[in-house]
Design a protein around this motif. Structure first.
Motif, PDB file in Angstrom:
ATOM      1  N   VAL A  52       0.869  -1.366   0.089  1.00 20.39           N
ATOM      2  CA  VAL A  52      -0.096  -0.027  -0.069  1.00 20.39           C
ATOM      3  C   VAL A  52       0.909   1.275   0.070  1.00 20.39           C
ATOM      4  O   VAL A  52       1.689   1.479   0.965  1.00 20.39           O
ATOM      5  N   TYR A  53       0.695   2.232  -0.983  1.00 17.30           N
ATOM      6  CA  TYR A  53       1.652   3.279  -1.147  1.00 17.30           C
ATOM      7  C   TYR A  53       0.697   4.390  -1.118  1.00 17.30           C
ATOM      8  O   TYR A  53      -0.238   4.713  -1.787  1.00 17.30           O
ATOM      9  N   ILE A  54       0.895   5.354   0.034  1.00 18.16           N
ATOM     10  CA  ILE A  54       0.195   6.339   0.354  1.00 18.16           C
ATOM     11  C   ILE A  54       0.873   7.455  -0.338  1.00 18.16           C
ATOM     12  O   ILE A  54       1.947   8.099   0.334  1.00 18.16           O
ATOM     13  N   MET A  55       0.405   8.195  -0.942  1.00 17.53           N
ATOM     14  CA  MET A  55       1.097   9.391  -1.615  1.00 17.53           C
ATOM     15  C   MET A  55       0.625  10.660  -0.976  1.00 17.53           C
ATOM     16  O   MET A  55      -0.607  11.123  -1.268  1.00 17.53           O
ATOM     17  N   LEU A  56       1.379  11.275  -0.129  1.00 10.86           N
ATOM     18  CA  LEU A  56       1.206  12.579   0.303  1.00 10.86           C
ATOM     19  C   LEU A  56       1.525  13.729  -0.231  1.00 10.86           C
ATOM     20  O   LEU A  56       2.826  13.695  -0.149  1.00 10.86           O
ATOM     21  N   THR A  57       0.728  14.457  -1.226  1.00 11.13           N
ATOM     22  CA  THR A  57       1.408  15.355  -1.953  1.00 11.13           C
ATOM     23  C   THR A  57       1.622  16.813  -1.376  1.00 11.13           C
ATOM     24  O   THR A  57       2.042  17.384  -2.272  1.00 11.13           O
ATOM     25  N   GLY A  58       1.305  16.814  -0.258  1.00 11.65           N
ATOM     26  CA  GLY A  58       1.713  18.153   0.496  1.00 11.65           C
ATOM     27  C   GLY A  58       3.373  18.094   0.843  1.00 11.65           C
ATOM     28  O   GLY A  58       3.933  17.151   0.574  1.00 11.65           O
ATOM     29  N   GLY A  59       3.577  19.262   1.198  1.00 11.53           N
ATOM     30  CA  GLY A  59       5.318  19.407   1.467  1.00 11.53           C
ATOM     31  C   GLY A  59       5.171  18.888   2.905  1.00 11.53           C
ATOM     32  O   GLY A  59       4.640  19.121   3.814  1.00 11.53           O
ATOM     33  N   ALA A  60       6.323  18.160   3.270  1.00 12.12           N
ATOM     34  CA  ALA A  60       6.666  17.554   4.557  1.00 12.12           C
ATOM     35  C   ALA A  60       8.154  18.203   5.018  1.00 12.12           C
ATOM     36  O   ALA A  60       9.026  17.883   4.169  1.00 12.12           O
ATOM     37  N   ASP A  61       8.393  18.761   6.186  1.00  5.40           N
ATOM     38  CA  ASP A  61       9.708  19.275   6.526  1.00  5.40           C
ATOM     39  C   ASP A  61      10.117  17.978   7.481  1.00  5.40           C
ATOM     40  O   ASP A  61       9.890  17.821   8.565  1.00  5.40           O
ATOM     41  N   SER A  62      10.908  17.142   6.641  1.00 11.10           N
ATOM     42  CA  SER A  62      11.267  15.878   7.243  1.00 11.10           C
ATOM     43  C   SER A  62      12.062  16.127   8.465  1.00 11.10           C
ATOM     44  O   SER A  62      12.196  15.006   9.211  1.00 11.10           O
ATOM     45  N   PHE A  63      12.999  16.713   8.409  1.00 14.76           N
ATOM     46  CA  PHE A  63      13.999  17.251   9.419  1.00 14.76           C
ATOM     47  C   PHE A  63      13.222  17.617  10.847  1.00 14.76           C
ATOM     48  O   PHE A  63      13.829  17.598  12.028  1.00 14.76           O
ATOM     49  N   ASN A  64      11.907  17.948  10.604  1.00 10.67           N
ATOM     50  CA  ASN A  64      11.093  18.336  12.027  1.00 10.67           C
ATOM     51  C   ASN A  64      10.240  17.211  12.131  1.00 10.67           C
ATOM     52  O   ASN A  64       9.501  17.240  13.067  1.00 10.67           O
ATOM     53  N   MET A  65       9.941  16.140  11.255  1.00 10.53           N
ATOM     54  CA  MET A  65       9.454  15.062  11.554  1.00 10.53           C
ATOM     55  C   MET A  65      10.132  13.899  12.095  1.00 10.53           C
ATOM     56  O   MET A  65       9.668  13.152  13.155  1.00 10.53           O
ATOM     57  N   LEU A  66      11.470  13.741  11.624  1.00  9.65           N
ATOM     58  CA  LEU A  66      12.164  12.721  12.174  1.00  9.65           C
ATOM     59  C   LEU A  66      13.437  13.450  12.468  1.00  9.65           C
ATOM     60  O   LEU A  66      14.278  13.750  11.817  1.00  9.65           O
ATOM     61  N   VAL A  67      13.840  13.433  13.821  1.00 10.86           N
ATOM     62  CA  VAL A  67      14.963  14.311  14.270  1.00 10.86           C
ATOM     63  C   VAL A  67      16.186  13.207  14.861  1.00 10.86           C
ATOM     64  O   VAL A  67      16.094  12.375  15.440  1.00 10.86           O
ATOM     65  N   PRO A  68      17.368  13.737  14.493  1.00 12.77           N
ATOM     66  CA  PRO A  68      18.444  12.911  15.090  1.00 12.77           C
ATOM     67  C   PRO A  68      18.714  13.162  16.407  1.00 12.77           C
ATOM     68  O   PRO A  68      18.657  14.486  16.640  1.00 12.77           O
ATOM     69  N   MET A  69      19.027  11.970  17.416  1.00 10.48           N
ATOM     70  CA  MET A  69      19.271  12.483  18.712  1.00 10.48           C
ATOM     71  C   MET A  69      20.408  11.588  19.209  1.00 10.48           C
ATOM     72  O   MET A  69      20.827  10.705  18.643  1.00 10.48           O
ATOM     73  N   ARG A  70      20.998  12.281  20.089  1.00  9.93           N
ATOM     74  CA  ARG A  70      22.169  11.444  20.869  1.00  9.93           C
ATOM     75  C   ARG A  70      23.124  11.032  19.801  1.00  9.93           C
ATOM     76  O   ARG A  70      23.870  10.164  19.768  1.00  9.93           O
ATOM     77  N   CYS A  71      23.644  11.960  19.230  1.00 10.75           N
ATOM     78  CA  CYS A  71      24.756  11.978  18.260  1.00 10.75           C
ATOM     79  C   CYS A  71      25.005  13.307  17.653  1.00 10.75           C
ATOM     80  O   CYS A  71      24.352  14.374  17.949  1.00 10.75           O
ATOM     81  N   SER A  72      26.521  13.585  17.128  1.00  5.85           N
ATOM     82  CA  SER A  72      26.781  14.639  16.806  1.00  5.85           C
ATOM     83  C   SER A  72      25.880  15.423  15.846  1.00  5.85           C
ATOM     84  O   SER A  72      25.761  16.727  15.470  1.00  5.85           O
ATOM     85  N   THR A  73      25.161  14.603  15.010  1.00  4.81           N
ATOM     86  CA  THR A  73      24.387  15.132  13.805  1.00  4.81           C
ATOM     87  C   THR A  73      23.125  15.888  14.508  1.00  4.81           C
ATOM     88  O   THR A  73      22.659  17.009  13.984  1.00  4.81           O
TER      89      THR A  73
END
Length: 272
Positions: free
Chosen positions: A90-111
């Motif tokens: 099942v492929y759900i195409m969300l055609t709006g804009g997604a700020d991916s770095f505010n959706m999935l944020v790196p933690m506990r690393c230098s990034t």
């Protein structure tokens, strides 16, 4: 369509010529004539019911001469399950804009510190994020933070039913803002182009007319598996492949009914 004729037989004969190549049978033609006459003096309503009846007829649905045998058509039996395991992608195409770095944020690393520095003022702080354990995934960061609104995604991830593909895109090579125009074939800053690119996932244009799901379907077909592609609402480029059958398009509200607004309640009983 407005016929120039006034006689019912002439009107239906003209419609038969236009819609069935003149192959409308005697019995069905008489049914259409009677339905047309029943709507008079409203000629527009008569034309509507006549056209609906003709396009419901066997003569319209086929290209040969229809000969009735007087026997009712037997209903088709329901298909029986074959006992073969079934899987669906099942492929759900969300055609709006997604700020991916505010959706999935790196933690506990230098990034994370790079993220804080670059996103200063709009960054997500760790105390507002849903923590995802990535210690067993061989990632740069041992934990990631999920936006607080995505609690269902957190539950799916923790139950091992959801994965994130981070830093996946359509660049043909590493580049920067100064040289991207010559380094990549993808148009990176146009929303509509990126929507197409994410459906194709073919930045080197190896098979430019196909989509990522279409190529998956092709590969399974070559393995001898029976594969069908379905799309909701409109044709999707991600489903385009090289093998038939073509994708089946279902309306957003479901499979449409045949002749949803018939001019008479017994239309399908009359024309067969």
């Amino acid at each position: 369509f407005d016929s120039q004729f006034s006689d019912a037989n002439d009107v239906v004969t003209e419609l038969s010529t236009l819609l069935t190549g003149g192959r409308l049978g005697v019995q069905n033609k008489q049914i259409v004539i009677e339905a047309y006459i029943s709507k008079l003096p409203d000629k527009e309503a008569g034309m509507r019911v006549a056209q609906q009846l003709i396009i419901s007829s066997p003569e319209f649905q086929s290209s040969n001469t229809v000969v009735k045998n007087g026997q009712p058509r037997l209903p088709l039996p329901d298909p029986q399950p074959k006992g073969v395991p079934y899987k669906a992608v099942v492929y759900i195409m969300l055609t709006g804009g997604a700020d991916s770095f505010n959706m999935l944020v790196p933690m506990r690393c230098s990034t994370y510190y790079d993220y804080i520095r670059i996103r200063r003022g709009v960054e997500q702080r760790t105390n507002s994020l849903l923590k995802l354990d990535a210690t067993d995934s061989n990632q740069t960061c041992s934990f990631y933070g999920l936006h607080s609104k995505l609690k269902t995604a957190e539950q799916l991830y923790n139950s091992r039913d959801l994965l994130f593909f981070a830093n996946a895109g359509v660049l043909t090579k590493p580049t920067d803002k100064h040289s991207y125009a010559k380094d990549t074939l993808s148009r990176l800053f146009a929303h509509n182009h990126m929507q197409r690119e994410i459906q194709h996932l073919d930045p080197h244009l190896v098979d430019a007319r196909t989509g990522v799901l279409g190529r998956m379907s092709d590969a399974l077909t070559r393995e001898g598996l029976k594969v069908h592609r379905f799309n909701i609402h409109d044709r999707a480029e991600g489903l385009e492949g090289n093998y038939r059958p073509d994708p089946f398009i279902v309306d957003a509200s479901g499979i449409p009914l045949f002749n949803e607004n018939p001019s008479t309640t017994d239309m399908l009983e009359n024309i067969k």
